[in-house]
Design an enzyme around this catalytic site. Structure first.
Site, PDB file in Angstrom:
ATOM      1  CE  LYS A   1      62.530   6.193  83.084  1.00 27.50           C
ATOM      2  NZ  LYS A   1      61.118   6.412  83.474  1.00 27.50           N
TER       3      LYS A   1
ATOM      4  CG  ASN B   1      66.812   9.791  84.102  1.00 25.23           C
ATOM      5  OD1 ASN B   1      67.076  10.985  84.033  1.00 25.23           O
ATOM      6  ND2 ASN B   1      65.625   9.341  84.476  1.00 25.23           N
TER       7      ASN B   1
ATOM      8  CG  HIS C   1      57.665  13.042  80.948  1.00 23.21           C
ATOM      9  ND1 HIS C   1      57.839  13.801  82.092  1.00 23.21           N
ATOM     10  CD2 HIS C   1      58.267  11.850  81.183  1.00 23.21           C
ATOM     11  CE1 HIS C   1      58.537  13.095  82.978  1.00 23.21           C
ATOM     12  NE2 HIS C   1      58.789  11.908  82.456  1.00 23.21           N
TER      13      HIS C   1
END
Length: 349
Positions: A20, A43, A88
């Protein structure tokens, strides 16, 4: 949601399990090379709301599953999911719930960018918005991908050659994927591929993401501390390997992942693994018997062990497949510790 409601320029949103930050950075660099004024954040780096006062032609945001799971309709100009692999799961509990969080990025999007070879990146239902697809093998008509041209692999749009892979200024095959994704995202903004590829020469990767930190006596030392999940480490192994020439340093806080995919990749590409951190034993239990491993108490001893094993042509790769918080403040501190240990080994030798 607040940012999306207030932004006065098109917003590009990028998510995925791996790559990302790199793709977000590459998109910003490519758009800048085409003369656009761009702000990058989310982010990655600057929080989105702090970008609102920037006079820009476009915003490029990295978006995590933690941010997306609470989001409403973001109405992005371009929404992209790069790849999906388990991550996650200590928070999302299952792959379907993780997938659902990531796909919140598509709500209200005006253009979708997806990875043709990873069906989990593609929203369910075509809808009435345009799609741009990329892939890391031979593309169909109107797809971006890689095919042989005059005996060498090139980035191509359909059958049109655009850029030779040999000229991509980045380490590892996974960075070819990152470049392809960035090109597809920028193209979805209306820019022609012929203009975009002129910016590939100037692309610069990010620290702690397959970063070459040293080379000595034919051995390369690569810091991929941002490889905090199994999918990222598998990509690094596949991207850097030349046979079984990698000494892998891995381990840390496993976040509830299964390590079987890592074990398979290690059996194909790693001559030895050096394991440290909370879940070192769990990784060792998953490894194939044909993949030797050693335990280390800290980064310094891990690097010393790897250096002693390595011979010319090998790569000592820190790609932990785990979070860092069991031993370090964050992945940056872990990568810095690796680089410092490599320097110390050079001084001793």
């Amino acid at each position: 949601d607040l940012f999306a409601g207030e932004a006065q320029a098109p917003v590009i949103g990028i998510t995925g399990s791996n790559g990302k930050s790199t793709v977000t950075t590459f998109v910003g660099q490519l758009l800048t090379s085409c003369g656009l004024n761009v702000s990058i954040g989310g982010n990655l780096g600057t929080p989105a709301l702090e970008l609102l006062n920037d006079p820009v032609d476009a915003y490029v945001l990295e978006l995590s599953s933690f941010q997306l799971e609470r989001a409403g309709d973001l109405n992005l100009a371009v929404a992209a999911v790069l790849n999906l692999s388990p991550d996650h799961l200590d928070r999302h509990h299952s792959m379907p719930l993780y997938h659902l969080a990531k796909h919140r990025i598509f709500a209200g999007a005006r253009h979708v960018v997806a990875n043709y070879r990873d069906s989990l990146t593609q929203p369910v239902g075509k809808g009435d918005v345009p799609w741009t697809l990329w892939r890391d093998n031979e593309p169909d008509i109107q797809q971006l991908g890689v095919r042989n041209h005059e005996g060498a692999p090139w980035i191509c749009f359909g059958f049109e050659p655009l850029y030779p892979l040999s000229d991509v200024p980045l380490v590892g095959h996974h960075n070819v994927n990152n470049v392809l994704a960035a090109l597809a995202i920028c193209h979805a903004m209306g820019l022609p591929y012929e203009q975009l590829v002129t910016g590939i020469d100037t692309l610069k990767g990010l620290p702690h993401r397959c970063e070459l930190v040293a080379a000595k006596d034919g051995v390369r030392f690569v810091n991929d501390s941002k490889g905090t999940n199994v999918g990222a480490t598998v990509a690094a192994l596949e991207g850097l390997a030349d046979g079984r020439n990698i000494i892998l340093i891995a381990g840390g806080e496993g976040k509830g992942q299964a390590f079987a995919p890592l074990a398979k990749a290690a059996s194909q590409h790693a001559k030895h693994t050096v394991l440290l951190g909370r879940d070192a034993v769990s990784i060792a239990e998953a490894l194939d018997a044909a993949t030797p491993h050693t335990f280390a108490d800290d980064m310094e001893s891990a690097v010393r062990t790897a250096t002693d094993i390595a011979v010319s042509g090998d790569v000592v790769l820190l790609s932990p497949a785990c979070a860092s918080l069991d031993m370090f403040a964050d992945y940056r501190a872990r990568g810095d510790a690796f680089a410092a240990a490599v320097r110390d080994c050079e001084e001793v030798s």
